[in-house]
Design an enzyme around this catalytic site. Structure first.
Site, PDB file in Angstrom:
ATOM      1  N   ARG A   1     138.781  28.088 -60.819  1.00  0.00           N
ATOM      2  CA  ARG A   1     138.354  27.939 -59.429  1.00  0.00           C
ATOM      3  C   ARG A   1     137.960  26.494 -59.118  1.00  0.00           C
ATOM      4  O   ARG A   1     137.210  25.867 -59.853  1.00  0.00           O
ATOM      5  CB  ARG A   1     137.184  28.885 -59.164  1.00  0.00           C
ATOM      6  CG  ARG A   1     136.709  28.953 -57.725  1.00  0.00           C
ATOM      7  CD  ARG A   1     135.806  30.156 -57.533  1.00  0.00           C
ATOM      8  NE  ARG A   1     134.743  30.236 -58.524  1.00  0.00           N
ATOM      9  CZ  ARG A   1     133.979  31.319 -58.692  1.00  0.00           C
ATOM     10  NH1 ARG A   1     134.185  32.402 -57.969  1.00  0.00           N
ATOM     11  NH2 ARG A   1     133.018  31.314 -59.597  1.00  0.00           N
TER      12      ARG A   1
ATOM     13  N   ARG B   1     127.785  35.914 -68.811  1.00  0.00           N
ATOM     14  CA  ARG B   1     127.774  36.736 -67.598  1.00  0.00           C
ATOM     15  C   ARG B   1     128.562  38.027 -67.783  1.00  0.00           C
ATOM     16  O   ARG B   1     128.113  39.105 -67.376  1.00  0.00           O
ATOM     17  CB  ARG B   1     128.343  35.930 -66.421  1.00  0.00           C
ATOM     18  CG  ARG B   1     127.418  34.815 -65.964  1.00  0.00           C
ATOM     19  CD  ARG B   1     128.142  33.716 -65.230  1.00  0.00           C
ATOM     20  NE  ARG B   1     128.704  34.141 -63.963  1.00  0.00           N
ATOM     21  CZ  ARG B   1     129.548  33.391 -63.252  1.00  0.00           C
ATOM     22  NH1 ARG B   1     129.950  32.202 -63.710  1.00  0.00           N
ATOM     23  NH2 ARG B   1     130.000  33.829 -62.095  1.00  0.00           N
TER      24      ARG B   1
ATOM     25  N   ARG C   1     131.915  24.667 -59.872  1.00  0.00           N
ATOM     26  CA  ARG C   1     130.534  25.000 -60.186  1.00  0.00           C
ATOM     27  C   ARG C   1     130.212  24.696 -61.645  1.00  0.00           C
ATOM     28  O   ARG C   1     131.026  24.937 -62.532  1.00  0.00           O
ATOM     29  CB  ARG C   1     130.284  26.485 -59.905  1.00  0.00           C
ATOM     30  CG  ARG C   1     130.171  26.813 -58.450  1.00  0.00           C
ATOM     31  CD  ARG C   1     130.116  28.307 -58.190  1.00  0.00           C
ATOM     32  NE  ARG C   1     129.263  29.044 -59.124  1.00  0.00           N
ATOM     33  CZ  ARG C   1     129.020  30.338 -59.019  1.00  0.00           C
ATOM     34  NH1 ARG C   1     129.560  31.037 -58.041  1.00  0.00           N
ATOM     35  NH2 ARG C   1     128.243  30.957 -59.894  1.00  0.00           N
TER      36      ARG C   1
ATOM     37  N   ARG D   1     122.044  47.227 -60.506  1.00  0.00           N
ATOM     38  CA  ARG D   1     122.526  46.436 -61.640  1.00  0.00           C
ATOM     39  C   ARG D   1     122.321  47.145 -62.974  1.00  0.00           C
ATOM     40  O   ARG D   1     122.939  46.770 -63.960  1.00  0.00           O
ATOM     41  CB  ARG D   1     121.828  45.078 -61.677  1.00  0.00           C
ATOM     42  CG  ARG D   1     122.220  44.147 -60.544  1.00  0.00           C
ATOM     43  CD  ARG D   1     121.638  42.768 -60.754  1.00  0.00           C
ATOM     44  NE  ARG D   1     121.946  41.872 -59.662  1.00  0.00           N
ATOM     45  CZ  ARG D   1     123.071  41.175 -59.554  1.00  0.00           C
ATOM     46  NH1 ARG D   1     123.996  41.292 -60.482  1.00  0.00           N
ATOM     47  NH2 ARG D   1     123.272  40.377 -58.532  1.00  0.00           N
TER      48      ARG D   1
ATOM     49  N   LYS E   1     134.408  41.042 -55.155  1.00  0.00           N
ATOM     50  CA  LYS E   1     133.437  41.813 -54.368  1.00  0.00           C
ATOM     51  C   LYS E   1     133.135  41.153 -53.019  1.00  0.00           C
ATOM     52  O   LYS E   1     133.077  41.831 -51.994  1.00  0.00           O
ATOM     53  CB  LYS E   1     132.137  41.997 -55.151  1.00  0.00           C
ATOM     54  CG  LYS E   1     132.270  42.835 -56.413  1.00  0.00           C
ATOM     55  CD  LYS E   1     130.925  43.180 -56.998  1.00  0.00           C
ATOM     56  CE  LYS E   1     130.130  41.956 -57.421  1.00  0.00           C
ATOM     57  NZ  LYS E   1     130.786  41.209 -58.518  1.00  0.00           N
TER      58      LYS E   1
END
Length: 215
Positions: free
Chosen positions: A128, A172, A161, A89, A13
């Site tokens: 990542r 999530r 992260r 959301r 996104k």
């Protein structure tokens, strides 16, 4: 051109929002930006939102909706439209937004849905890695470094992260499935959803997006 961009964490996104903003000269707005702006400017809505955030509570839908609508109504007079990222959301937010904007210049026209299989999302997020020095982003599955865990450009050790782990990601994605997929179905019923296969290279995805918007 009024757009929502939707998709699970890791669907791209942020990347495509930046391209859409530049290509179509529309205002890119995220709910995080809206909260920060209202709190920084000490608006009445910002003060109310801060009372919840200071307690670690979610800002109620009704207040989020008001803040979003207030932002859209106060875009520059020469604005060519908006791109909303991170909103709505929930189905309740979507229905309330539709009710508030029906027949107005703020009514959403198109919902871009970036669809990526969960197994790919897992690799995108869990793989990542970021260079804390130059900001370059890598992925151990799709864009590995020449030397393991060392930036190709400045030879700095890479970081990741803390919430990029299997347990956090499962939560999530589970929350996304529970709350956001009904929003997609809601706008599919209105024939506003453009389904984009986002499990391809960037240019193929962008060609698909731009062809749909240009038509």
């Amino acid at each position: 051109m009024n757009l929502f961009i939707m998709g699970a964490p890791g669907s791209g996104k942020g990347t495509f929002s930046s391209r859409l903003k530049d290509q179509y000269q529309i205002d890119h707005i995220s709910t995080g930006d809206i909260f920060r702006k209202n709190i920084k400017e000490n608006t009445a809505l910002g003060q109310e939102a801060k009372t919840y955030m200071d307690k670690g509570l979610l800002v109620p839908d009704e207040l989020v909706n008001k803040m979003v609508l207030d932002t859209l109504r106060n875009l520059p007079a020469d604005s060519k439209g908006y791109l909303l990222d991170g909103y709505p959301r929930t189905l309740e937010q979507a229905k309330a937004f539709d009710e508030m904007t029906k027949g107005t210049p703020q009514e959403v026209e198109t919902v871009l849905y970036l669809d990526v299989p969960n197994e790919v999302l897992n690799k995108r997020i869990l793989g990542r890695r970021t260079c804390p020095n130059c900001g370059e982003i890598y992925n151990i599955y799709f864009k590995p470094t020449k030397v393991e865990n060392v930036c190709d450009h400045c030879q700095t050790e890479l970081t990741y992260r803390a919430d990029d782990n299997e347990e956090s990601l499962a939560v999530r994605l589970g929350e996304y499935d529970r709350a956001t997929r009904p929003v997609i179905e809601h706008y599919q019923d209105q024939n506003k959803v453009v389904l984009v296969d986002a499990n391809r290279d960037f240019e193929a995805i962008w060609t698909d997006i731009s062809a749909n918007l240009n038509s």
